[in-house]
Structures are given as C-alpha cells and as structure tokens.
Design a protein around this motif. Structure first.
Motif, mmCIF file in Angstrom:
data_model
loop_
_atom_site.group_PDB
_atom_site.id
_atom_site.type_symbol
_atom_site.label_atom_id
_atom_site.label_comp_id
_atom_site.label_asym_id
_atom_site.label_seq_id
_atom_site.Cartn_x
_atom_site.Cartn_y
_atom_site.Cartn_z
ATOM 1 N N ALA A 54 13.679 -0.371 -3.536
ATOM 2 C CA ALA A 54 13.230 0.487 -2.442
ATOM 3 C C ALA A 54 13.920 1.845 -2.484
ATOM 4 O O ALA A 54 13.319 2.869 -2.138
ATOM 5 N N HIS A 55 15.190 1.879 -2.893
ATOM 6 C CA HIS A 55 15.916 3.144 -3.023
ATOM 7 C C HIS A 55 15.259 4.048 -4.056
ATOM 8 O O HIS A 55 15.054 5.247 -3.817
ATOM 9 N N SER A 64 5.226 -4.468 -2.107
ATOM 10 C CA SER A 64 5.520 -4.315 -0.690
ATOM 11 C C SER A 64 5.866 -2.873 -0.338
ATOM 12 O O SER A 64 5.390 -2.338 0.666
ATOM 13 N N VAL A 65 6.706 -2.251 -1.151
ATOM 14 C CA VAL A 65 7.109 -0.866 -0.879
ATOM 15 C C VAL A 65 5.904 0.067 -0.950
ATOM 16 O O VAL A 65 5.737 0.961 -0.112
ATOM 17 N N ASN A 66 5.047 -0.120 -1.943
ATOM 18 C CA ASN A 66 3.849 0.708 -2.035
ATOM 19 C C ASN A 66 2.943 0.525 -0.821
ATOM 20 O O ASN A 66 2.396 1.499 -0.286
ATOM 21 N N ALA A 67 2.782 -0.727 -0.393
ATOM 22 C CA ALA A 67 1.945 -0.989 0.781
ATOM 23 C C ALA A 67 2.552 -0.355 2.026
ATOM 24 O O ALA A 67 1.835 0.214 2.866
ATOM 25 N N GLN A 71 19.503 10.065 1.679
ATOM 26 C CA GLN A 71 18.161 10.015 2.255
ATOM 27 C C GLN A 71 17.349 8.889 1.618
ATOM 28 O O GLN A 71 16.597 8.188 2.310
ATOM 29 N N ALA A 72 17.499 8.686 0.314
ATOM 30 C CA ALA A 72 16.802 7.578 -0.346
ATOM 31 C C ALA A 72 17.292 6.238 0.187
ATOM 32 O O ALA A 72 16.512 5.285 0.318
ATOM 33 N N ASP A 73 18.584 6.138 0.522
ATOM 34 C CA ASP A 73 19.092 4.924 1.159
ATOM 35 C C ASP A 73 18.434 4.718 2.524
ATOM 36 O O ASP A 73 18.081 3.596 2.900
ATOM 37 N N CYS A 74 18.288 5.816 3.277
ATOM 38 C CA CYS A 74 17.652 5.736 4.589
ATOM 39 C C CYS A 74 16.195 5.299 4.457
ATOM 40 O O CYS A 74 15.709 4.471 5.234
ATOM 41 N N PHE A 75 15.501 5.819 3.460
ATOM 42 C CA PHE A 75 14.108 5.426 3.230
ATOM 43 C C PHE A 75 14.016 3.949 2.853
ATOM 44 O O PHE A 75 13.068 3.249 3.235
ATOM 45 N N ALA A 76 15.005 3.459 2.070
ATOM 46 C CA ALA A 76 15.032 2.028 1.743
ATOM 47 C C ALA A 76 15.200 1.198 3.016
ATOM 48 O O ALA A 76 14.585 0.141 3.171
ATOM 49 N N GLY A 77 16.036 1.696 3.940
ATOM 50 C CA GLY A 77 16.190 1.016 5.214
ATOM 51 C C GLY A 77 14.907 1.001 6.025
ATOM 52 O O GLY A 77 14.605 -0.001 6.701
#
Length: 303
Positions: A177-178, A99-102, A211-217
C-alpha cells in the motif's frame, strides 16, 4: 489483515517476472526503496560506512513471513482466491494490489477524479525497470517513469530478520500500500517534492515518504469494506488490533533513526530520507484514523 477465503483475486493486475529477468528499459528515479535495503545502503554510504555491513544486520525474528510459501510452479496465475492469499505470499501481494486499486478507484471517483491503475511486478533477484536495473537489495519501490511498483517477495523475509518487523499480514500489505501511495502522489502531483529536497529531517524526501505512509493508512482504514468490483464482496476481513500492531511494527522497523542506530550505533538526522520510526507510525495512523487525503498533508508545516 486476513483475506476472506472466498474473495476473488485478479492476477492480471500483477506481472510475474520470476525466472524471466524481463522488464522495461530506460532510467528514472526509484521512489520508496526505503522499505528495503536501498535506503540502508544510501545511509551507510552517506555516513562513510561500508554498505557490506548490511549482511550482518540479522536478527532472530520468526514469523509467518518466513514460513509461508512464496509461490507455486504456476506463479501468480495460480492466485485465484482469498484462501490463496492466506497461504502464499505472492498471492497476498496480488490480493493487496487488487484491494488497493479498488480502494483508490472508489476514492478518486467519489471526489470527481479518475484513478489510473499502475502496473505491478513481482520479480526475484533482479529485473529491468523504467528507472534502470533493480535487485532484491533495492527493496520494494515505485518507478514513476514506467508507473510501476516492483516487489521481490524475498524482501519480506528481510523485513523480519534484518529490520525486526512483525511478519504479520498487515505488515506485508502495508509495504504494498505504501508503494501504491507513491503512485497516488504521482497522480496528484506531490511525488516530485522528494527530488527537490532529497535529505534531512524536514526534507522533501522525508515528507513524500511520510505522505505515502499516510496513504497506506487510508487504505487500511477502508480495507475491510473495499469490495471487489466484479463480485461486490469485500476482499479483507475486519481489521484487528493485532493487525494494526503488525503495520506499526513494519513502519517502525524502517525508520531512518532505527536503521542508522542498528548500522552505526548513532543517528544523523541530516541524512534522513524517509523519516523516523515514530514519524512513520504517526503518519500511518493519521491516515488510518481519518481515511481522509486532506489529513495527509505532510508538505507544509513540521512533520
């Protein structure tokens, strides 16, 4: 956040090394181990505390992470459908990777760029990586040297029992996702800030982790509408308030202040490397609410 039963998983996106001890050679810098034991060991060392205290930081949390089977005899090759992701933790990791890759492929394409998928590895106990040997104690991490994210499913039990997180699905998916967020940082050129300024409340390391947390969001914001490119069907069901609370629980459980307080009874902001519980929750929600990479600029101003 539950997978649709009929979602089709692609186990080829995850290498299963459990029982093999395999892996690459070389050494670089592991990024994002703050979701596991590595950052706690680092914090304890900086504070002059015996890292063996880690073994004493146990709680009474009971949740689905402890009750779900980690995997079957055939490993992740058996992970075929969303129903598998619902019943097995290793398959949930596979499904989240898919899912994350897509999601990031679509996001980059819509902005005129190309997303290069990282490698993902599931291991147990220990493995070799492009950043050197790794064990379960390191926790999930991303290695930019071999552009690979590493996960030991056993960590997700510790996320509940040692760090007090919820064991709900989005708590686990947030972790994946993080780490993939660090790969996105690698692609856009922000990952290196962590090494330039490695600790402190406003350090480059804290800013990169937030920022990685934000990207996971951002991924969570679009997860229920992100479709499997081979079937055109969404991987995940619509997000619920319980799902959001699960993710926020995981983010809070690995805040520097919470880990330090549990380990030593006090906090030392000058040794922060990943951000406080509140910061981690705030930046996850910033990405979740906006779905916009431009809203995830943690590198300037106060965080």
């Amino acid at each position: 956040m539950s997978f649709n039963d009929g979602a089709q998983l692609d186990p080829s996106q995850v290498e299963d090394r459990r029982g093999s001890g395999g892996g690459g050679l070389g050494r670089g810098t592991m990024i994002g181990g703050g979701l596991g034991g590595a950052v706690l060991v680092l914090i304890l060392t900086l504070l002059g505390v015996n890292p063996n205290i880690l073994g004493d930081l146990t709680g009474n949390g009971q949740d689905s992470a402890q009750q779900q089977p980690v995997g079957g005899a055939g490993g992740t090759s058996e992970c075929k459908t969303g129903a598998d992701a619902a019943s097995r933790l290793d398959c949930r990791i596979v499904g989240t990777v898919n899912s994350v890759n897509a999601y990031w492929t679509g996001y980059f394409n819509s902005n005129g760029s190309n997303y290069t998928k990282p490698q993902a590895v599931i291991f147990s106990g220990q493995t070799q990586t492009g950043c050197g040997p790794a064990t379960t104690a390191v926790g999930p991490f991303y290695c930019p040297t071999d552009t690979t994210a590493y996960f030991d499913p056993g960590f997700f039990d510790e996320l509940v029992t040692r760090f007090g997180s919820s064991g709900g699905p989005l708590a686990q998916e947030y972790v994946v996702a993080h780490e993939f967020g660090h790969h996105v940082q690698d692609l856009i050129g922000t990952l290196g800030y962590a090494q330039q300024d490695p600790q402190g409340p406003q350090s480059g390391s804290v800013r990169v982790e937030l920022q990685a947390d934000c990207f996971a969001g951002m991924w969570a914001h679009a997860a229920s509408t992100t479709k499997d490119p081979s079937t055109g069907q969404p991987f995940l069901q619509p997000i619920t308030q319980k799902d959001v609370q699960d993710a926020l629980s995981a983010a809070a459980s690995v805040g520097d202040d919470r880990i330090q307080k549990a380990a030593t009874g006090r906090t030392n902001p000058e040794t922060y490397t990943h951000g406080t519980s509140q910061q981690r929750q705030t930046w996850f929600m910033r990405g979740f609410s906006s779905g916009d990479l431009n809203q995830c600029n943690t590198l300037t101003g106060s965080v």
